[in-house]
Design a protein around this motif. Sequence first.
Motif, PDB file in Angstrom:
ATOM      1  N   SER A  89       0.811  -1.215   0.000  1.00 29.67           N
ATOM      2  CA  SER A  89       0.000   0.000   0.000  1.00 29.67           C
ATOM      3  C   SER A  89       0.846   1.268   0.000  1.00 29.67           C
ATOM      4  CB  SER A  89      -0.928   0.004   1.221  1.00 29.67           C
ATOM      5  OG  SER A  89      -0.181  -0.073   2.430  1.00 29.67           O
ATOM      6  N   ASP A 146      -9.781 -11.054 -10.219  1.00 25.75           N
ATOM      7  CA  ASP A 146      -8.956 -10.801  -9.043  1.00 25.75           C
ATOM      8  C   ASP A 146      -7.582 -11.447  -9.177  1.00 25.75           C
ATOM      9  OD1 ASP A 146     -10.949  -9.352  -7.876  1.00 25.75           O
ATOM     10  OD2 ASP A 146     -11.705 -11.003  -6.652  1.00 25.75           O
ATOM     11  N   ASP A 155      -5.315   0.434  -5.404  1.00 26.94           N
ATOM     12  CA  ASP A 155      -5.650  -0.927  -4.968  1.00 26.94           C
ATOM     13  C   ASP A 155      -4.368  -1.752  -5.040  1.00 26.94           C
ATOM     14  OD1 ASP A 155      -6.889  -3.229  -4.245  1.00 26.94           O
ATOM     15  OD2 ASP A 155      -8.386  -3.211  -5.848  1.00 26.94           O
TER      16      ASP A 155
END
Length: 238
Positions: free
Chosen positions: A50, A192, A221
């Motif tokens: 992240s 995904d 994301d």
Amino acid sequence: MPAICIEEPTLRASHGRRAMTRLLHVATALGVAAGLVATLLGVLAPWFASLEIVNHFRPFMLGGAAVLLAISWLVGRRRLRSAATGLTVANLALALLPLTYSAADAVGRSPDLRVVTLNLWSKGARAGDTIKFLRESGADVVVLQEAGAAAPIVAALRDIYPDEVPCPRERCELRMMAKSAFSESGRHARSDANPPIVWARFMRDNFPYEVVGVHLAYPFDPELQVAHVGWLAGFLAQ
């Protein structure tokens, strides 16, 4: 001994300059501290996905560090100057680091190839400008991303790019156009586990090559983007 008289406006101006210098010093110190923290967070991105979003702002961080460095040399002390210099050098090194990686040289003779990839921003495509640009680009292969509005562009360029790999199913995130015919092609819709891709295999002067177009998950994301990059690496290795 004669008395020395200093006019009040002069004293006020002197105090004002000192106050401004102190304010700039404090603001610069806070900016350098924030920059060092952001730089450290970006360095930790390989372990915490992240945090990769920080590295997308590297050019701005480098520019900000350079401004802080200039101010520190005007109003700062030695420690502040050293910290600002370290911040600038660190961000410059991190900005240049990707340039140290290069693809291996191709073995044997390989023909020149020009590939253009262009993000149309879905329905925000400026069709007229895009058609003009692609006609003048001289590209052998064109990969369009976010190609939901690409139909009129593809139709207008059919005389140059007669061969096409259509969009993956469900969402038209990618589309490929080519001047020469391809022997094989394929496409994968987004999931995904994998990013959407289109690919085609070409042959020129007995030299085979493949072009793969991809639209990774957004950096907002990061976990999904990391998964997509891993899948893409495996796909290309095949």
